[in-house]
Design an enzyme around this catalytic site. Structure first.
Site, PDB file in Angstrom:
ATOM      1  N   LYS A  52      41.688  49.005  36.657  1.00  0.00           N
ATOM      2  CA  LYS A  52      40.745  48.081  36.020  1.00  0.00           C
ATOM      3  C   LYS A  52      39.404  48.116  36.759  1.00  0.00           C
ATOM      4  O   LYS A  52      38.340  48.099  36.145  1.00  0.00           O
ATOM      5  CB  LYS A  52      41.322  46.655  35.993  1.00  0.00           C
ATOM      6  CG  LYS A  52      42.416  46.502  34.939  1.00  0.00           C
ATOM      7  CD  LYS A  52      43.236  45.232  35.051  1.00  0.00           C
ATOM      8  CE  LYS A  52      44.391  45.264  34.051  1.00  0.00           C
ATOM      9  NZ  LYS A  52      45.336  44.153  34.164  1.00  0.00           N
ATOM     10  N   GLN A  96      46.219  38.976  37.477  1.00  0.00           N
ATOM     11  CA  GLN A  96      47.235  39.991  37.182  1.00  0.00           C
ATOM     12  C   GLN A  96      48.632  39.368  37.206  1.00  0.00           C
ATOM     13  O   GLN A  96      48.999  38.674  38.153  1.00  0.00           O
ATOM     14  CB  GLN A  96      47.129  41.135  38.212  1.00  0.00           C
ATOM     15  CG  GLN A  96      48.021  42.329  37.948  1.00  0.00           C
ATOM     16  CD  GLN A  96      47.688  43.069  36.662  1.00  0.00           C
ATOM     17  OE1 GLN A  96      46.544  43.134  36.232  1.00  0.00           O
ATOM     18  NE2 GLN A  96      48.706  43.636  36.033  1.00  0.00           N
ATOM     19  N   ASP A 119      41.867  38.100  29.002  1.00  0.00           N
ATOM     20  CA  ASP A 119      43.213  38.546  28.609  1.00  0.00           C
ATOM     21  C   ASP A 119      43.638  37.903  27.291  1.00  0.00           C
ATOM     22  O   ASP A 119      44.588  38.339  26.660  1.00  0.00           O
ATOM     23  CB  ASP A 119      44.245  38.111  29.665  1.00  0.00           C
ATOM     24  CG  ASP A 119      44.553  39.191  30.679  1.00  0.00           C
ATOM     25  OD1 ASP A 119      44.598  40.363  30.285  1.00  0.00           O
ATOM     26  OD2 ASP A 119      44.765  38.846  31.852  1.00  0.00           O
TER      27      ASP A 119
END
Ligand code: GUN
Length: 284
Positions: A52, A96, A119
C-alpha cells in the site's frame, strides 16, 4: 481457452489516472495523504501494508505509517485514530485488519471518521452502499467491478453468483452487482447443492479462502470467473480459490492469482484516497 483478465495491467492504468489527478490537486496546493496503521507483526499484514505504501508513492500520495506493537491497547489505538481524524494532512485512514484479539475491531472502525474511511468499513459507509449512494466503495469489490467494466463485461441481466458472505468482500460485492442490475445469488458454507447454483452463473465471483475450491465441473461453459482468493501454498507461492488450470478451458474470462483482483484492491484504495481528498476540499 478463456481470456485472462490482467489485473496488474488494469491496476497500473487506474493508478496512472489517480496519479494524474493527485498531481492536478497538488498544482492547486492540495496534498493527498493516507495514514496506514498496523498493529503487531503478522507477516501477511506487513506485506499488504508495504504494498500500500509503494502504491501511494507511485501515485504521489503521501503515506503516514504507524507500526504499533502487538501490546497496543484498544484505547491507545482509538486515540491515534481520533488524532488522525483531526489531522488535515491525512485524507484517508486505514487500519490494517485483522487486529490482535484483545482489540475490538468494530470499536476501532467506529472511531474512524466516515469521511476518511477509505476502506468503507464504517457502518455509515456500509449503509450508503446498501442505499446505492456512496463516495467510497470497499476496495476489493470495487476492484472486481472495475475489472469487469474495463474488460467490456456487461452485468445487467446476468446471473451473478458470489461465493462467500464476508462483510469485506461477499456482501458488498453482491450489492455492487445488484446496483448494475445483475441477478445476484450469495452462496456460503451452508448452501445446499452448491455446484447446481454455481453452474447457473454467467459471472462467478469466488471469495472463500480455500485453494482450488471451485473446480471445472462447477462452472458453466463461457462463464466469467473472478477469483478473489489469496492462499499460500506449502512452497510459499500464492494461489486462488479456483482450480485455474482446468477452469480456464471452460470460462470465457478468468482472473489469475496472483495478478488478478489483488492489485486492483490497492488501486481502488488509491482511488478512494483521492476521492476523500477531493471531498474534504469541496471538489466534486
Ligand atoms: N485486511 C485484509 N484486507 C484488508 C482490507 O482491504 N483493508 C484492511 N484495512 N485490512 C485488510
Amino acid at each position: 481457452m478463456a481470456r485472462i483478465i490482467d489485473g496488474k495491467e488494469i491496476s497500473r492504468v487506474v493508478r496512472e489516472q489517480v496519479a494524474a489527478e493527485v498531481t492536478a490537486l497538488k498544482e492547486r496546493g492540495i496534498e493527498t495523504g493516507l495514514a496506514v496503521i498496523i498493529v503487531g507483526d503478522d507477516p501477511a499484514s506487513k506485506l499488504y501494508v508495504s504494498n500500500k505504501k509503494k502504491a501511494c508513492e507511485s501515485c504521489g500520495i503521501k503515506s503516514f505509517e504507524y507500526a504499533l506493537p502487538e501490546s497496543t491497547s484498544q484505547e491507545e489505538l482509538i486515540a491515534l485514530v481520533r488524532q488522525l481524524n483531526g489531522d488535515k494532512r491525512v485524507n484517508g485512514i486505514l487500519v490494517q485488519l485483522p487486529l490482535p484479539s484483545h482489540i475490538d475491531e468494530q470499536e476501532v472502525i467506529l472511531a474512524i471518521s466516515p469521511e476518511k474511511d477509505v476502506d468503507s468499513f464504517h457502518p455509515v459507509n456500509v449503509g450508503r452502499i446498501m442505499l446505492g449512494d456512496y463516495s467510497f466503495l470497499p476496495c476489493t469489490p470495487a476492484g472486481v467491478m472495475e475489472l469487469l467494466a474495463r474488460s467490456g463485461i456487461e452485468v445487467e441481466g446476468k446471473n451473478c453468483v458470489v461465493i462467500g458472505r464476508s462483510n469485506i468482500v461477499g456482501k458488498p460485492m453482491a450489492m455492487l452487482l445488484l446496483h448494475k442490475n445483475g441477478t445476484v445469488t450469495i452462496c456460503h458454507s451452508r448452501t445446499r447443492n452448491l455446484a447446481d447454483v454455481t453452474r447457473r452463473a454467467d459471472i462467478l465471483v469466488v471469495a472463500v479462502g480455500r485453494a482450488g475450491f471451485v473446480t471445472a465441473d462447477m462452472v458453466k461453459e463461457g462463464a466469467v470467473v473472478i477469483d478473489v482468493g489469496m492462499n499460500r501454498k506449502p512452497d510459499g507461492k500464492f494461489c486462488g480459490d479456483v482450480d485455474f488450470d482446468n477452469v480456464k478451458d471452460k470460462a470465457s474470462f478468468i482472473t489469475p492469482v496472483p495478478g488478478g483482483v489483488g492489485p486492483m484492491t490497492i488501486a481502488m484504495l488509491m482511488k478512494n484516497t483521492l476521492t476523500a481528498a477531493k471531498l474534504q476540499n469541496g471538489i466534486k
